[in-house]
Design an enzyme around this catalytic site. Structure first.
Site, short mmCIF file in Angstrom:
data_model
loop_
_atom_site.label_atom_id
_atom_site.label_comp_id
_atom_site.label_asym_id
_atom_site.label_seq_id
_atom_site.Cartn_x
_atom_site.Cartn_y
_atom_site.Cartn_z
N LYS A 38 0.85 -1.20 0.00
CA LYS A 38 0.00 0.00 0.00
C LYS A 38 0.88 1.24 0.00
O LYS A 38 2.07 1.21 0.38
CB LYS A 38 -0.95 0.01 1.20
CG LYS A 38 -0.27 -0.02 2.58
CD LYS A 38 0.21 1.33 3.09
CE LYS A 38 0.86 1.23 4.46
NZ LYS A 38 1.49 2.50 4.89
N ASP A 68 -2.24 -1.17 10.22
CA ASP A 68 -2.43 -1.37 8.78
C ASP A 68 -3.08 -2.71 8.44
O ASP A 68 -3.44 -2.94 7.28
CB ASP A 68 -1.08 -1.30 8.04
CG ASP A 68 -0.48 0.08 8.06
OD1 ASP A 68 -1.19 1.04 8.42
OD2 ASP A 68 0.71 0.21 7.72
#
Length: 303
Positions: A19, A146
């Site tokens: 990401k 995350d």
């Protein structure tokens, strides 16, 4: 969707993406020490592969193609297996987890969190036919801020708030925007970066002002718009100043990307990877080539 879950003859294989943080605001800190964030997380096609198999021997057996990564209870993939067992007791006696790393280590691109989520998804597919994703999204925040966004494998872009556990999907129905990700040498621990951030904030901040004061509230809509210039304009990372002081390749990488034509460039996560937004594919591809020649890991992607 960028996450791919495949049932194999022996078990389950997950291709799990990295990401980047389009923006990252630190909005507060809880009494337990966890920092509150507001960030747009966009998954990108840089992958790890995680294979999970049943074993006849009892225990959790972890291996990795990168020798420097610990294959013990300190690894988030191992912690994910333990977490799954605590949520669903008796699910398994023995499993083997194989990590094949393609996401740079210490990059702020969520490699460890992505692997962690992949193990949870693989175990759920292996032992519960993938029925518990909603539970795993909720419970996985305890493993890392995350992790929930990667467990949420049906979305490639989310606005994440709180400690990462409050997610709002951001639909991407537009021509994708060209970017180039680059990571040079060096990294710093997330814990060290947040500690230094707290010190810097306490010394420089007016206590009468809110941390949230300068947030661009409509940044998710801007990112959805597809306007390259507007997207480049919302890039932001509150942790960048601290990380740049520890890892020189961060500021150099940002400067290099801009010199190669990036409309704007910023660090992702707590670093040390950076990325730039480019007007077209040719410029992004040229940036990848040039950054590789300078010794950076580099990848042109669409976001």
């Amino acid at each position: 969707m960028l996450t791919t879950i495949e049932i194999t003859d022996n078990g389950v294989s997950v291709y799990t993406p990295a990401k980047i943080n389009i923006d990252l605001y630190v909005t507060g800190k809880r009494n337990d020490g966890y920092h509150l964030l507001r960030t747009i997380m966009r998954k990108v096609p840089v992958y790890d592969r995680v294979n999970v198999y049943k074993t006849e021997e009892k225990g959790i057996f972890l291996s990795c193609n990168v020798p420097s990564i610990p294959c013990n209870e300190k690894n988030l993939a191992y912690k994910a297996a333990m977490k799954y067992l605590s949520l669903f007791p008796g699910s398994f006696d023995g499993i083997s987890i194989e990590l094949h790393k393609g996401i740079p280590h210490g990059a702020g691109m969520g490699g460890g969190s992505s692997d962690c989520a992949a193990v949870l998804l693989a175990l759920d597919m292996l032992f519960n036919n993938g029925k518990n994703t909603d539970i795993l999204i909720k419970e996985s925040a305890s493993l890392g801020a995350d992790v929930p966004v990667f467990v949420n494998h049906t979305s490639d872009c989310c606005l994440c708030e709180g400690i990462g556990d409050i997610m709002t999907d951001i639909p991407i129905h537009r021509p994708l925007v060209n970017a180039c990700i680059a990571k040079g040498n060096g990294s710093a621990s997330t814990k060290e970066i947040f500690t230094l951030f707290d010190d810097l904030y306490e010394k420089s901040h007016d206590p009468s002002k809110s941390l949230k004061l300068d947030i661009i509230e409509n940044s998710p809509d801007i990112f959805s718009s597809g306007s390259v210039l507007r997207i480049a304009d919302i890039l932001r990372n509150d942790l960048s100043e601290v990380t740049e002081s520890l890892v020189p390749s961060v500021s150099r990488g940002i400067s290099e990307l801009k010199s190669l034509g990036a409309l704007n460039a910023v660090m992702t996560g707590s670093g040390s990877a950076v990325f730039g937004i480019f007007k077209n594919e040719a410029d992004a591809s040229n940036a990848e080539k040039c950054m590789k020649e300078q010794g950076y890991f580099a990848k042109a992607v669409l976001i």
